[in-house]
Design an enzyme around this catalytic site. Sequence first.
Site, short mmCIF file in Angstrom:
data_model
loop_
_atom_site.label_atom_id
_atom_site.label_comp_id
_atom_site.label_asym_id
_atom_site.label_seq_id
_atom_site.Cartn_x
_atom_site.Cartn_y
_atom_site.Cartn_z
N GLU A 21 0.82 -1.21 0.00
CA GLU A 21 0.00 0.00 0.00
C GLU A 21 0.86 1.26 0.00
OE1 GLU A 21 -3.72 2.12 2.31
OE2 GLU A 21 -3.50 -0.06 2.41
N THR A 22 2.01 1.21 0.65
CA THR A 22 2.91 2.35 0.66
C THR A 22 3.44 2.65 -0.74
OG1 THR A 22 3.54 1.95 2.95
CG2 THR A 22 5.08 3.25 1.63
#
Length: 102
Positions: A21-22
Amino acid sequence: MGSNTQPYGLLHGGATAALCETVASFGTAVAVGLDRIVTGVELNVNHLRGVREGHVTATGVPVHVGRTTAVWDMRVIDDEGRLTAVGRCTLVIRDPAPPAAG
């Protein structure tokens, strides 16, 4: 691995998910401008191979970056280049809220 392991000594799936997700969030922010707000709204990660030591590296490819949404595909590999996980993340893109009057 350190504190990113689960009780069985494997890389924790949550750590892999956070990494994916980062990558998608940062990639979208760079693509649309750092003044926009980017938030993940859906994340799917398939864990393909356990990792007990070393490092993992995630790379992301945008599938779609539009005005209000983005979709990214990620691949996570270990130190030997073996595929350990794949992910897909959908993000919402918003303008920042205007300053409060007063």
